[in-house]
Design an enzyme around this catalytic site. Sequence first.
Site, mmCIF file in Angstrom:
data_model
loop_
_atom_site.group_PDB
_atom_site.id
_atom_site.type_symbol
_atom_site.label_atom_id
_atom_site.label_comp_id
_atom_site.label_asym_id
_atom_site.label_seq_id
_atom_site.Cartn_x
_atom_site.Cartn_y
_atom_site.Cartn_z
ATOM 1 N N GLU A 1 19.412 7.398 -39.393
ATOM 2 C CA GLU A 1 18.961 6.849 -38.106
ATOM 3 C C GLU A 1 19.910 5.783 -37.598
ATOM 4 O O GLU A 1 20.167 5.677 -36.401
ATOM 5 C CB GLU A 1 17.548 6.270 -38.274
ATOM 6 C CG GLU A 1 16.870 5.871 -36.962
ATOM 7 C CD GLU A 1 17.075 4.424 -36.562
ATOM 8 O OE1 GLU A 1 16.615 4.035 -35.474
ATOM 9 O OE2 GLU A 1 17.704 3.656 -37.329
ATOM 10 N N GLU A 2 20.458 4.993 -38.524
ATOM 11 C CA GLU A 2 21.193 3.798 -38.123
ATOM 12 C C GLU A 2 22.599 4.073 -37.602
ATOM 13 O O GLU A 2 23.152 3.256 -36.870
ATOM 14 C CB GLU A 2 21.277 2.818 -39.303
ATOM 15 C CG GLU A 2 19.929 2.320 -39.821
ATOM 16 C CD GLU A 2 19.232 1.365 -38.873
ATOM 17 O OE1 GLU A 2 19.729 1.168 -37.739
ATOM 18 O OE2 GLU A 2 18.192 0.810 -39.252
ATOM 19 N N ASP B 1 8.533 1.927 -37.070
ATOM 20 C CA ASP B 1 9.880 1.345 -37.033
ATOM 21 C C ASP B 1 10.027 0.284 -35.944
ATOM 22 O O ASP B 1 11.085 0.121 -35.359
ATOM 23 C CB ASP B 1 10.917 2.462 -36.826
ATOM 24 C CG ASP B 1 12.344 2.004 -37.062
ATOM 25 O OD1 ASP B 1 12.538 0.953 -37.708
ATOM 26 O OD2 ASP B 1 13.276 2.686 -36.612
ATOM 27 N N HIS C 1 12.575 6.254 -41.188
ATOM 28 C CA HIS C 1 13.890 6.730 -41.637
ATOM 29 C C HIS C 1 14.251 6.124 -42.987
ATOM 30 O O HIS C 1 13.919 4.976 -43.290
ATOM 31 C CB HIS C 1 14.979 6.474 -40.596
ATOM 32 C CG HIS C 1 15.214 5.028 -40.241
ATOM 33 N ND1 HIS C 1 16.033 4.218 -40.975
ATOM 34 C CD2 HIS C 1 14.766 4.270 -39.197
ATOM 35 C CE1 HIS C 1 16.086 3.008 -40.414
ATOM 36 N NE2 HIS C 1 15.330 3.012 -39.338
ATOM 37 N N HIS D 1 19.639 -5.804 -39.408
ATOM 38 C CA HIS D 1 21.057 -5.444 -39.313
ATOM 39 C C HIS D 1 21.981 -6.589 -39.697
ATOM 40 O O HIS D 1 23.185 -6.528 -39.446
ATOM 41 C CB HIS D 1 21.423 -4.918 -37.915
ATOM 42 C CG HIS D 1 20.667 -3.699 -37.510
ATOM 43 N ND1 HIS D 1 20.949 -3.013 -36.346
ATOM 44 C CD2 HIS D 1 19.644 -3.022 -38.092
ATOM 45 C CE1 HIS D 1 20.129 -1.980 -36.236
ATOM 46 N NE2 HIS D 1 19.332 -1.974 -37.291
ATOM 47 N N ASP E 1 13.860 -2.744 -42.436
ATOM 48 C CA ASP E 1 14.128 -1.782 -41.377
ATOM 49 C C ASP E 1 14.796 -0.571 -42.027
ATOM 50 O O ASP E 1 15.974 -0.615 -42.357
ATOM 51 C CB ASP E 1 15.032 -2.411 -40.327
ATOM 52 C CG ASP E 1 15.528 -1.433 -39.280
ATOM 53 O OD1 ASP E 1 14.961 -0.332 -39.163
ATOM 54 O OD2 ASP E 1 16.513 -1.777 -38.589
ATOM 55 N N ASP F 1 17.396 5.691 -44.358
ATOM 56 C CA ASP F 1 18.627 4.916 -44.491
ATOM 57 C C ASP F 1 18.437 3.476 -44.039
ATOM 58 O O ASP F 1 17.469 3.136 -43.366
ATOM 59 C CB ASP F 1 19.752 5.567 -43.687
ATOM 60 C CG ASP F 1 19.444 5.663 -42.205
ATOM 61 O OD1 ASP F 1 18.311 6.050 -41.858
ATOM 62 O OD2 ASP F 1 20.326 5.337 -41.381
#
Length: 482
Positions: A145-146, A169, A76, A454, A115, A78
């Site tokens: 995705e996030e 991922d 992904h 994150h 990530d 983003d």
Amino acid sequence: MSEILNLQPSLLWKNFYNLNQNPRPSKKEEKVRAFVIEFAKNLNLEVKTDEVGNVLVCKPATPGMENRKKVVLQSHLDMVTQKNNDLDFDFDTQAIQMCVDNGFVKAKGTTLGADNGIGVAAIMAILESKDIPHPAIEAFFTIDEETGMTGALGLKPNFLSSDILLNLDTEEDDELDIGCAGGVDVTATKTYQTVSLDGVAYQLYVKGLQGGHSGMQIHEGLGNANKILARLLSVATAYKLQIAEVESGGLRNAIPREGWVKFVIEKEAKNNFENQIQIIISDIKTEFESLEPKLEISLEEIATLEEGMNVDDSKILVQVLNSAFNGVFRMSPDVEGLVETSNNVAKVEVKNGEIKILNLTRSSVESGKEYLCEVLKASFELGNFSVEFSGSYPGWKANPHSEILALMKQIYTQKFHHQPRVVACHAGLECGIIGRNYPGLDMISFGPNISGAHSPDEKVEIKSVEKFWDYLLEVLTQIPVK
């Protein structure tokens, strides 16, 4: 710049550096999509996009590999956008500032975007290469995705035509992931009439928590700023607490690292309140001493606050926040060590007559996810909140008899002289959603060692990226015939 570009594999790191020059917050992928499309066009590769903005780049098989099964390489575009509060940084316009630190690549005060940027960069490197053997490839770059997986959710049948999907991922380099949790956003909202405030005014801060991935790290018992603030405010409810404003937490898929609340209490209670809350602060720091050594909790008396909630509404909000379930709800009875169902109380906002509480509920069992949603709804509705469920996505059911799993286990064992761990994870991977429209697709997920995803502590291990890259290339050479 030079220290990143001097790393090996050089082609991967070059593409990761270039990728991180392009802002790519979730739901704001216009610049990074344009970057990837231009990249593909410059290589004279076929590129197309779908209705929601996913990008697909097709590269033919290298000579001698035309009879192999076609492979989707998927990541992904983003990234999670978290920064330290004292850093002035705009994710919408600025490039990620990277550095090498003791065997890792990290960012300066922000999330790194490893990530899933390392996966994206690896795919770009394969598309760009002229000497890497591979079957026909569909490089599939999803958006958002996030914060909702809307890219995967918007994928239509017949956009992909491959037999095997390699999702890049996963965040531990000795794992092969064959299943994941589904999730749903739970949002509780309420309005209140503002009233004039009279009393001693304070601002209470919680900061310095580790934060992290609300799926992969939810079992670690890390501090949640929202829950800690609620616990502290419980002391104030005995002294006619009136809350003026709350700003705590961030994205739903990040364990909240910091937050603050402004409030007043009755003037006569000033000394008793300050003494009591210091006792609770000391207790909390002791409880989290080993897990959260950088935790800071501070109480500051501030100038008078003019407007906020009444006493009853303030007490109800504190009770709701204390009762809202946070953490591991159920461990899997079938897979040792796997979190089955959890919730992250992710963000609390109170201002201008409105309250909003954001949660992300995850489960590998659909009925378990639904039940925890009802548990949360009950807690919020007891406080007269409205509750909305949105953005639900399915889990990915593990297939231990997968052909690509058997091949990748064999290759891993031969290359690294020990067996990989075959796991299902508590994070949300796009495989479950993609598999709903492509039920015959043989899927697996793997990646390098990434920690602190994150959060601004995110970092990726350099040696692990090299291992991941070598492994990926070997897998591509051994994809079975059609």
